[in-house]
Design an enzyme around this catalytic site. Structure first.
Site, mmCIF file in Angstrom:
data_model
loop_
_atom_site.group_PDB
_atom_site.id
_atom_site.type_symbol
_atom_site.label_atom_id
_atom_site.label_comp_id
_atom_site.label_asym_id
_atom_site.label_seq_id
_atom_site.Cartn_x
_atom_site.Cartn_y
_atom_site.Cartn_z
ATOM 1 N N GLY A 36 0.815 -1.222 0.000
ATOM 2 C CA GLY A 36 0.000 0.000 0.000
ATOM 3 C C GLY A 36 0.843 1.264 0.000
ATOM 4 O O GLY A 36 2.039 1.231 -0.325
ATOM 5 N N HIS A 42 4.202 1.596 -8.129
ATOM 6 C CA HIS A 42 3.195 0.523 -8.069
ATOM 7 C C HIS A 42 2.268 0.571 -9.288
ATOM 8 O O HIS A 42 1.939 -0.454 -9.873
ATOM 9 C CB HIS A 42 2.317 0.681 -6.811
ATOM 10 N N GLN A 66 7.651 -9.489 7.838
ATOM 11 C CA GLN A 66 8.865 -9.076 7.127
ATOM 12 C C GLN A 66 9.530 -7.850 7.742
ATOM 13 O O GLN A 66 10.489 -7.322 7.187
ATOM 14 C CB GLN A 66 8.589 -8.886 5.630
ATOM 15 N N GLY A 152 8.630 -5.543 -8.681
ATOM 16 C CA GLY A 152 9.455 -4.491 -9.255
ATOM 17 C C GLY A 152 10.953 -4.715 -9.076
ATOM 18 O O GLY A 152 11.403 -5.302 -8.083
ATOM 19 N N GLN A 158 14.720 -9.095 -3.910
ATOM 20 C CA GLN A 158 13.403 -9.690 -3.649
ATOM 21 C C GLN A 158 12.837 -10.335 -4.916
ATOM 22 O O GLN A 158 12.306 -11.442 -4.880
ATOM 23 C CB GLN A 158 12.458 -8.601 -3.132
ATOM 24 N N SER A 191 7.478 4.070 -0.994
ATOM 25 C CA SER A 191 6.518 4.488 0.049
ATOM 26 C C SER A 191 7.267 5.087 1.240
ATOM 27 O O SER A 191 6.711 5.887 1.988
ATOM 28 C CB SER A 191 5.696 3.300 0.524
HETATM 29 P P1 AMP Z 1 6.001 -2.413 -1.656
HETATM 30 O O1 AMP Z 1 4.608 -1.870 -1.546
HETATM 31 O O2 AMP Z 1 7.061 -1.402 -1.385
HETATM 32 O O3 AMP Z 1 6.170 -3.713 -0.921
HETATM 33 O O4 AMP Z 1 6.200 -2.760 -3.185
HETATM 34 C C1 AMP Z 1 5.277 -3.571 -3.875
HETATM 35 C C2 AMP Z 1 5.840 -3.884 -5.231
HETATM 36 O O5 AMP Z 1 6.078 -2.664 -5.936
HETATM 37 C C3 AMP Z 1 7.176 -4.611 -5.180
HETATM 38 O O6 AMP Z 1 7.214 -5.588 -6.201
HETATM 39 C C4 AMP Z 1 8.183 -3.512 -5.413
HETATM 40 O O7 AMP Z 1 9.384 -3.973 -5.994
HETATM 41 C C5 AMP Z 1 7.410 -2.647 -6.390
HETATM 42 N N1 AMP Z 1 7.927 -1.278 -6.382
HETATM 43 C C6 AMP Z 1 8.037 -0.437 -5.325
HETATM 44 N N2 AMP Z 1 8.618 0.724 -5.700
HETATM 45 C C7 AMP Z 1 8.889 0.612 -7.025
HETATM 46 C C8 AMP Z 1 9.514 1.451 -7.992
HETATM 47 N N3 AMP Z 1 9.987 2.663 -7.678
HETATM 48 N N4 AMP Z 1 9.651 0.983 -9.259
HETATM 49 C C9 AMP Z 1 9.195 -0.244 -9.595
HETATM 50 N N5 AMP Z 1 8.594 -1.091 -8.724
HETATM 51 C C10 AMP Z 1 8.446 -0.676 -7.461
#
Ligand code: AMP
Length: 289
Positions: A36, A42, A66, A152, A158, A191
């Site tokens: 979120g 995202h 985590q 991402g 990851q 985030s």
């Molecule tokens: P998170 O909400 O931070 O756990 O991220 C959820 C997904 O969004 C994960 O697969 C992250 O790698 C991807 N993500 C977060 N920030 C970015 C970004 N700046 N560029 C590409 N993917 C992202």
């Protein structure tokens, strides 16, 4: 325009019912797992998956497993209403936002754990972090059983770990990689960037500059890997970072350390600025002779 209003479900039963209906209609379903506080990184994953899926499910779950005991679980931004608006605008059909009890009911005992590739980089600094990630993502994939799921490159390790999870456990889901999205000034969108003061945000830009410099030097062959890394660490500490947890060049596929660029590689960094830990990475291409 969205094809239908965003539907929100909070239980595995409701998720499976909706995804089951879509699959019966022969539609391809894509899953975008997130925690979120959605930003354009995202949303880029949503857009990428919409290219080859008919229906998109986004999950929002701030996964307690985590986060380490001294990490930011309590202050991690939670803003479901705004997130739902962004997902509606992006044309997402389903938001899956389970409670902690739904994900980990009383008596939950299972951990999904990957060895070796989780012991380096972020795994070395965040004990137990990847066990939390692989456990929750295994659950999300099995709960939803999408055709595709996207992660991402922002979290490069990851992504590699989750590809391995799906392969090793024969989970019938295709993993797609999403390119790393940056803000206009070069900072990798995250985030956690909301934690940065305006001054810290300026300093944070040095990460992008350092990585770019390392990539340029290594692709041009003007510095060795060890020279480039030493200069990069020095640059970040002089710029005001409290700590560089790692700054390493690794093989883009195996994540093994490399000391020369013979195959596609990646420079990866984690650095602490004030109370905020930032990660970033960049591709290094070998010179083709
Ligand atoms: P998170 O909400 O931070 O756990 O991220 C959820 C997904 O969004 C994960 O697969 C992250 O790698 C991807 N993500 C977060 N920030 C970015 C970004 N700046 N560029 C590409 N993917 C992202």
């Amino acid at each position: 325009m969205p094809s239908a209003p965003l539907k929100i479900v909070r239980t595995v039963k409701d998720l499976r019912q909706q995804v089951g209906e879509w699959k019966q209609q022969g539609l391809k379903v894509g899953l975008v797992p997130t925690m979120g506080a959605l930003h354009h990184g995202h949303i880029s994953l949503v857009k990428r998956l919409q290219e080859d899926c008919d229906r998109i499910v986004v999950s929002i779950f701030v996964n307690p497993k985590q986060f380490g005991p001294n990490e930011d679980l309590d202050k991690y931004p939670r803003q479901e209403r705004q997130d739902a608006d962004k997902l509606t605008e992006a044309g997402v059909e389903l938001l899956y936002a389970p409670t902690v009890d739904e994900m980990y009911p009383d008596g939950f005992l299972t951990t999904v754990s990957i060895t070796r590739m989780t012991e380096i980089l972020c795994g070395a600094n965040r004990p137990g972090h990847f066990d939390g990630v692989t456990t929750v993502v295994a659950k999300l994939l099995l709960q939803c059983l999408p055709d595709r799921a996207i992660f991402g490159e922002k979290d490069f390790q990851q992504l590699a770990v989750l590809k391995k999870l799906v392969k090793d456990l024969d989970i019938p889901v295709e993993v797609v990689s999403g390119t790393l999205i940056r803000d206009e000034d070069g900072l990798a969108t995250s985030s956690r960037n909301v934690y940065l003061s305006p001054e810290e945000r300026q300093t944070a830009l040095e990460i992008h500059k350092s990585l770019s410099r390392i990539v340029t030097d290594l692709q041009a062959g003007t510095r060795t890997v060890s020279e480039a890394i030493t200069a990069g660490e020095k640059h970040l500490l002089e710029a005001g970072f409290n700590e560089v947890q790692y700054l390493e060049v690794r093989d883009a596929e195996t994540l093994e350390l490399v000391d020369s660029i013979e195959r596609p590689a990646r420079v990866l960094v984690a650095a602490v600025l004030g109370k905020t830990r930032l990660i970033d990475n960049m591709a290094i291409e070998p010179a083709y002779r």
